[in-house]
Design an enzyme around this catalytic site. Structure first.
Site, PDB file in Angstrom:
ATOM      1  CG  LEU A  90      -1.928  -1.169   1.209  1.00 35.33           C
ATOM      2  CD1 LEU A  90      -2.480  -1.420   2.603  1.00 35.33           C
ATOM      3  CD2 LEU A  90      -3.045  -0.853   0.228  1.00 35.33           C
ATOM      4  CB  CYS A 124       3.941   8.334  -2.251  1.00 36.94           C
ATOM      5  SG  CYS A 124       4.846   9.042  -0.873  1.00 36.94           S
ATOM      6  CB  CYS A 134       6.632  11.732  -2.563  1.00 36.50           C
ATOM      7  SG  CYS A 134       5.017  11.383  -3.176  1.00 36.50           S
ATOM      8  CG  HIS A 176       7.018  -0.761  -0.319  1.00 39.17           C
ATOM      9  ND1 HIS A 176       6.674   0.539  -0.553  1.00 39.17           N
ATOM     10  CD2 HIS A 176       7.775  -1.144  -1.383  1.00 39.17           C
ATOM     11  CE1 HIS A 176       7.195   0.913  -1.718  1.00 39.17           C
ATOM     12  NE2 HIS A 176       7.865  -0.084  -2.229  1.00 39.17           N
ATOM     13  CG  PHE A 190      17.396  29.955  16.834  1.00 40.30           C
ATOM     14  CD1 PHE A 190      18.243  30.767  17.571  1.00 40.30           C
ATOM     15  CD2 PHE A 190      17.880  29.392  15.675  1.00 40.30           C
ATOM     16  CE1 PHE A 190      19.528  31.009  17.158  1.00 40.30           C
ATOM     17  CE2 PHE A 190      19.168  29.630  15.250  1.00 40.30           C
ATOM     18  CZ  PHE A 190      19.991  30.449  15.994  1.00 40.30           C
TER      19      PHE A 190
END
Ligand code: KPC
Length: 527
Positions: A74, A78, A83, A133, A505
């Protein structure tokens, strides 16, 4: 293989996925309850980000989804090809860039280009991608309790019936999330060895490229091109449109664009805008050797290369949607949906890379969830026409809302206030200014200040509302997802509210302090 009652750990999942990927005759992975007359609330055809998040949401709402996916895992493209490798390569590009600029300075070793390799990074990715995965499969089964069938191609019979793994499944709704694939433009020679796109780069690259020609001016072109260049592979981008002025990007501020594209050139990339690729030519043995390009001037040139990278966008996988369901497509070949992700066929939804809009995670996941919530009876719209955006070169580039030019058109030039860093003041020697020194640019700020990024905030001077933010540097994506929410909520976000936030910061987006410096003015002024 019926895995319903088996509870694999991550290592076991990894082995199952790897062996399934390497064996074309491997069995489907069947994780279903298995009741005879099951009627699912929805079958998600495709278990990418949209399918996984949509089905998880539906299950959480008390519904019964089923995911079917041809891959044995699934998460979709990506973590497999898109990605995740892109982010890995972009992070490598950022590190390589820093090592080059600081070669043999401070504590940095002398930069050894022979150790910077595209092929090694691809191998690193391939060696690690299974763990994502495995996690997706484990989490979806063991924590989210979603039924799925993987490693099995779904055949859509009609709008309530799907076959997979030799069985027939019925559902009240279908959600199409079959993803997209890279577009191959009509240019002769793209079948030669040495021609890749972002998919084949990770699947089949088997040599170290030394010289690259990129066809296309997309985000992918800029991101992968910056990585190739950073490894030492001399890269030329051939783009019809000016970079960052392609149709798929919105709200790109011109000053930001110039800093980004100028920075790519500064790092040695050749960027040919207004140029048309004519053909990709071989060396007589079926391997790419040159690319013929018509320049903006009309002149034709041959670019020597041993690597062509095609980055011309993506097209969704709509064959079954068209041929079986008669789904309407847009001119760009995407499935047309309304804001509930409904297609023209009642009970059929489309999500993720199948539909128009940015090919980004938030759209994939939220479109899947939108389909789920509507199927479960909510009346929910998801409008993704306005969204924050980003890309990577050797920098992280982030933007949201209006550009300076768009704001001037919208509110009148005299009503637009700009706060930027470095400031624009005629004659000021800003290349020597160690600002912006946001997160990740301190070393640059103190040694090579012109490399320390760029920031611009666009404000409606009348309402005092922030209408756009633009950032080149590192680490601002997190801030921008919240800025996006704040500036687009009905109340908007004023310079006064922004200037009263508690910065941590130096604050990556840097706008908090700058806003505070101007917020005391009853009539706002540029900074
Ligand atoms: C590892 C990781 O989070 C990137 S892959 C995401 C796929 S999914 O969670 O289905 O959106």
């Amino acid at each position: 293989m019926d895995i319903r009652d088996q509870h694999f750990n991550l290592g076991e999942w990894n082995n199952i996925i790897e062996s399934s990927l390497s064996d074309p005759d491997s069995e489907p992975l069947v994780n279903i309850v298995g009741d005879e007359d099951a009627l699912y609330d929805a079958i998600y055809v495709g278990g990418g980000a949209g399918g996984r998040f949509g089905s998880a949401y539906m299950k959480a709402m008390g519904g019964r989804p089923l995911i079917i996916d041809a891959w044995p895992f699934l998460g979709g493209s990506c973590p497999h090809q898109a990605c995740v490798p892109h982010h890995l390569f972009s992070e490598a590009a950022e590190e390589l860039d820093r090592m080059r600029w600081f070669s043999d300075e401070l504590f940095f070793p002398k930069f050894d280009q022979s150790r910077a390799s595209i092929l090694e990074m691809v191998k690193l990715f391939l060696a690690g991608r299974g763990s994502a995965h495995a996690f997706m499969n484990w989490q979806t089964k063991e924590q989210l309790d979603v039924e799925y069938i993987l490693n099995a191609r779904a055949t859509i019979i009609d709008k309530t019936t799907v076959q997979a793994a030799g069985r027939t499944f019925k559902a009240k709704n279908l959600v199409l999330g079959m993803g997209a694939r890279p577009i191959n433009p009509e240019i002769p020679g793209l079948d030669l060895r040495g021609v890749h796109d972002f998919v084949s780069l990770v699947e089949t690259l088997d040599y170290e490229p030394t010289k690259c020609v990129i066809i296309g001016g997309s985000k992918v072109a800029m991101e992968y091109g910056s990585f190739f260049q950073a490894t030492g592979c001399d890269t030329t981008i051939v783009s019809r449109s000016p970079l960052m002025r392609t149709k798929s990007l919105h709200h790109v501020d011109e000053d930001l664009r110039q800093y980004v594209v100028g920075g790519m050139r500064k790092r040695g990339m050749e960027i040919l805008e207004g140029a048309h690729p004519i053909s990709v030519n071989d060396d007589g043995s079926g391997r790419v050797q040159t690319v013929t390009v018509r320049l903006a001037t009309g002149e034709e040139v041959e670019l020597d290369t041993d690597f062509v990278f095609v980055a011309c966008g993506e097209l969704p996988n709509t064959t079954q949607a068209r041929e079986v369901l008669d789904i309407d497509l847009s001119e760009t070949g995407r499935v047309i949906v309304n804001k509930r992700m409904q297609t023209n066929v009642p009970g059929v939804y489309a999500i993720g890379d199948m539909i128009d809009g940015p090919m980004e995670m938030f759209k994939a996941r939220k479109s899947g969830v939108t389909a789920a919530r509507n199927i479960m009876g909510e009346d929910l719209e998801f409008d993704y026409s306005e969204f924050p955006d980003f890309l990577h070169t050797t920098y992280e580039v982030t933007w949201v809302g209006l550009t300076e030019a768009e704001a001037r058109d919208e509110y009148g030039s005299e009503n637009v206030i700009i706060i930027q860093m470095p400031p624009y003041v005629e004659g000021l020697d800003t290349p020597n200014l160690p600002l912006p020194c946001a997160e990740g640019t301190m070393l640059y700020a103190f040694s090579k200040p012109e490399l320390s990024g760029y920031q611009k905030l666009v404000i409606n001077g009348e309402t005092r509302k922030v209408v756009g933010a633009h950032h080149v540097g590192y680490g601002a994506k997190d801030a921008f997802q919240y800025l996006d929410y704040l500036i687009h909520r009905p109340d908007g976000l004023t310079i006064d509210e922004l200037g009263w936030m508690n910065e941590l910061f130096l604050n990556p987006e840097h706008f908090v302090q700058l806003s505070r410096l101007r917020a005391g003015n009853a009539k706002l002024r540029h900074l």
